[in-house]
Design an enzyme around this catalytic site. Structure first.
Site, PDB file in Angstrom:
ATOM      1  N   ASN A  84      -8.360  -2.142  -0.318  1.00  0.00           N
ATOM      2  CA  ASN A  84      -6.988  -1.980  -0.640  1.00  0.00           C
ATOM      3  C   ASN A  84      -6.218  -2.381   0.920  1.00  0.00           C
ATOM      4  O   ASN A  84      -6.077  -1.397   1.610  1.00  0.00           O
ATOM      5  CB  ASN A  84      -6.414  -0.548  -1.131  1.00  0.00           C
ATOM      6  CG  ASN A  84      -4.967  -0.292  -1.195  1.00  0.00           C
ATOM      7  OD1 ASN A  84      -4.189  -1.397  -1.036  1.00  0.00           O
ATOM      8  ND2 ASN A  84      -4.578   0.826  -1.638  1.00  0.00           N
TER       9      ASN A  84
ATOM     10  N   CYS B  58      -1.051  -1.684   0.437  1.00  0.00           N
ATOM     11  CA  CYS B  58      -0.419  -0.428   0.341  1.00  0.00           C
ATOM     12  C   CYS B  58       0.986  -0.798   1.006  1.00  0.00           C
ATOM     13  O   CYS B  58       1.143  -0.885   2.059  1.00  0.00           O
ATOM     14  CB  CYS B  58      -0.806   0.840   1.007  1.00  0.00           C
ATOM     15  SG  CYS B  58       0.162   2.136   0.779  1.00  0.00           S
TER      16      CYS B  58
ATOM     17  N   LYS C 103      -7.377  -6.736  -2.857  1.00  0.00           N
ATOM     18  CA  LYS C 103      -6.228  -6.390  -3.461  1.00  0.00           C
ATOM     19  C   LYS C 103      -5.107  -6.904  -2.526  1.00  0.00           C
ATOM     20  O   LYS C 103      -4.737  -6.484  -1.399  1.00  0.00           O
ATOM     21  CB  LYS C 103      -5.944  -4.844  -3.876  1.00  0.00           C
ATOM     22  CG  LYS C 103      -4.757  -4.733  -4.641  1.00  0.00           C
ATOM     23  CD  LYS C 103      -4.824  -3.292  -5.171  1.00  0.00           C
ATOM     24  CE  LYS C 103      -3.432  -2.941  -6.394  1.00  0.00           C
ATOM     25  NZ  LYS C 103      -3.880  -1.653  -6.649  1.00  0.00           N
TER      26      LYS C 103
ATOM     27  N   THR D 234       2.075  -3.173  -5.543  1.00  0.00           N
ATOM     28  CA  THR D 234       3.430  -3.015  -5.921  1.00  0.00           C
ATOM     29  C   THR D 234       4.292  -3.662  -5.029  1.00  0.00           C
ATOM     30  O   THR D 234       4.016  -3.968  -3.998  1.00  0.00           O
ATOM     31  CB  THR D 234       3.532  -1.339  -6.067  1.00  0.00           C
ATOM     32  OG1 THR D 234       3.238  -0.785  -4.928  1.00  0.00           O
ATOM     33  CG2 THR D 234       2.860  -0.673  -7.071  1.00  0.00           C
TER      34      THR D 234
END
Lengths: 289, 314
Positions: free
Chosen positions: B124, B127, B162, B190
């Site tokens: 990840n 973020c 990601k 997101t």
């Protein structure tokens, strides 16, 4: 073939032909039928819906996660947690007493008998009674009165006596008294209109119950002022307590960590999730309502 | 009979549906049969204990939600000792999501979570509320490449990277990740966004800004999957606003080999299982024997002559 429907298989309450995807799971998404949704005063409505066997396993203090209809031209995209008011196993119904405050609850307010209403539950950790408790003190205000109401079922089942202090702005907003009276509790209504809801007066009532040895445990919900009072008296007299908490919530099941509140355990501050570690918590660990 | 199995490189799944990181935990067994999933995926793990951001952590918006959870967790030691065994109670292959604000620590974490039972890593680096130079590496190609290169050297497990939809040119970031050794790309995290309460004049989120998800973002992320699939040769995992089987089909047509579902599970907690069942039915009705055949099957040889296109009816 292009479908705009969300993929979902809610269990339609009262039908045999819907498949339970996970029979061993204690929680399910259900499509209930609304039986009644009446206003009980200017702010609160009383919703009665049909319930599945799984939904009827709900314990006092647990909640259901509502997928509310929209009150306007838009849509709602998150569920709304709502504590249970009454679990009526005999008639296979769930009852909720809710305050119309935002788009979710104002949407729920539009529900009419015969409408279907989607909810997920039962969720969370509810109230508990310990063996040996003979008399407890319940103190609530506002929305907290609805959340505390199912304690009346617990005290009736366990043969426990209770002093129930209902605090409200005016007498018509002092709800749940009838349920507690039926369970044999002593119900004291204190209001802003006659000044009896002042903290000093409530404190005197609780102190008297402690002096009379009729306060084996405390329960509260609905007011930070009253929570702080009860927490202080609980600490002073070493009376265990439980508090039902609220927080803005997303998943309702634990994974998302949206609904955290602060607790202090042995002097160390920590965060707990209202949805799965609560909504009922140890009163001495909670920092505020 | 429809063959729902898919592969993300060497990573095999019985169906293309897995949860998006942060929206799933073994606690979902309260309501669903977790063994129905194509894979399980952990919440993103950090080395240290993290409390996460101040609440409110979620805000409802049109067609979705914004969150600013802030990657809370009990740290890597607790994760290895307690959470991995909890995930391994279930049969779907386990993917572990990790994050760090330091490239070298990312690699060290990858090494430490390469333990029996873990079948792949999702890194990840995207973020949305983190600093571009401190964890939100996916905003820059060089930062992305550096993380992937170090993680690649630290583990033999498949690495899924990601990506961030907030990058200026996500295709160049995708290429950088592929060149640095990524086995697959998760597209995407997101979208950085905001809501302000018009009663209180205050941001609706405690962190002021957060990451948006839900059906509103699907057309945006789908476009990214489509463009990236034209530019790289490694598999893509589509993630953004999937709430029904047709959304999975769209992502696969655009080039995804598998998908992640997040928001939908908040709305309907067994949505992933429903989507898997609906996908099988969809394929069955269309006479599609293997769902994997949908990957990249978009028929995009559109008429380029405007007069010819406009001469035809609709």
């Amino acid at each position: 073939m292009e479908s705009t429907v969300f993929a979902a298989r809610p269990h339609v309450v009262g039908t045999e032909n819907t498949v339970d995807q996970a029979p061993a799971a204690p929680v399910e998404e259900i499509l209930t039928t609304v039986l009644a949704n009446d206003s009980i005063n200017d702010e609160y409505k009383h919703l009665i819906v049909t319930a599945s066997p799984k939904a009827l396993t709900a314990k006092p203090g647990q909640f259901f996660h509502w997928l509310c209809p929209s009150p306007d031209e838009g849509d709602l995209w998150l569920r709304r947690p709502q504590s249970i008011y009454v679990v009526d196993k005999e008639r296979q119904r769930l009852e909720f007493l809710y305050k119309c405050v935002g788009r979710g609850t104002n949407g729920a307010a539009t529900l009419k008998p015969g409408d279907t209403f989607n909810m997920v539950g039962p969720l969370g950790v509810g109230f508990s009674m310990e063996p040996g408790w003979k008399n407890v003190v319940v103190l609530g205000r506002g929305v907290g009165l609805a959340t505390l109401a199912p304690i009346s079922q617990l005290i009736a089942e366990n043969g426990i006596g209770a002093t129930v202090i209902l605090s409200a702005r005016s007498p018509d907003l002092a709800m749940s008294g009838d349920l507690f009276e039926k369970a044999g509790a002593e119900v004291i209504t204190v209001t802003d209109t006659d000044g009896t809801s002042a903290v000093e007066n409530v404190e005197a009532i609780i102190e008297q119950r402690v002096a009379d040895n009729r306060a084996d445990a405390f329960f509260t919900c609905g007011s930070n002022r009253l929570f702080m009072l009860m927490k202080r008296l609980g600490k002073k007299h070493n009376v265990p307590g439980q508090v039902a908490m609220e927080q803005i919530m997303a998943c309702g099941l634990g994974p998302c960590y949206v609904c955290v509140r602060t607790f202090e355990i042995d002097g160390v501050k920590t965060l707990k999730r209202v949805c799965i570690e609560g909504p009922v918590f140890d009163m001495q660990e909670a920092m505020g309502w | 009979m429809v063959d729902l199995s898919v592969k993300i490189g060497s990573f095999e799944m019985t169906n293309p549906v897995m949860p998006a990181s942060g929206t799933f935990s073994p606690e979902m067994e309260q309501v669903m049969d977790i063994n129905r999933l194509g894979a399980t995926l952990t919440k993103t793990i950090s080395r240290e204990l993290r409390d996460g951001n101040p609440p409110p952590r979620v805000a409802e918006v049109e067609c979705g939600m914004i969150n600013c959870i802030g990657l809370p967790g009990k740290g890597i030691e607790y994760f290895l000792e307690n959470q991995i065994p909890d995930y391994l109670r279930f049969s779907p292959p386990l993917i572990v999501s990790i994050t760090s604000t330091i490239h070298e620590d990312f690699a060290a974490m990858a090494r430490e979570v390469t333990v029996p039972g873990v079948k792949a890593l999702e890194i990840n680096i995207s973020c949305p509320t983190r600093d571009p130079n401190g964890g939100n590496f996916a905003l820059h190609a060089d930062e992305t490449a550096e993380t992937v290169r170090l993680v690649r050297a630290a583990t033999d497990l498949p690495i899924f990277v990601k990506l961030s939809p907030n990058a200026g040119d996500i295709v160049s970031i995708a290429r950088a990740a592929e060149e640095a050794g990524a086995d697959a790309l998760t597209v995407a995290n997101t979208i950085l966004s905001m809501r302000i309460d018009t009663h209180s004049f205050r941001p609706s989120l405690g962190h002021k800004v957060g990451g948006m998800s839900g059906p509103a973002v699907k057309p945006i992320i789908l476009r990214m999957v489509y463009q990236i699939s034209k530019a790289v040769s490694i598999p893509i995992i589509g993630c953004g606003g999937i709430v029904k089987a047709e959304d999975v089909v769209e992502y696969m047509l655009a080039g995804a080999s598998a998908v992640q579902v997040g928001y939908a599970s908040f709305r309907n907690p067994t949505a992933m299982v429903s989507i898997i069942e609906d996908l099988e039915e969809w394929c069955d009705k269309r006479g599609i024997a293997r769902v994997a055949d949908l990957t990249g099957a978009v028929q995009d040889d559109m008429e380029t002559d405007t007069y010819i296109a406009a001469a035809a009816g609709i």
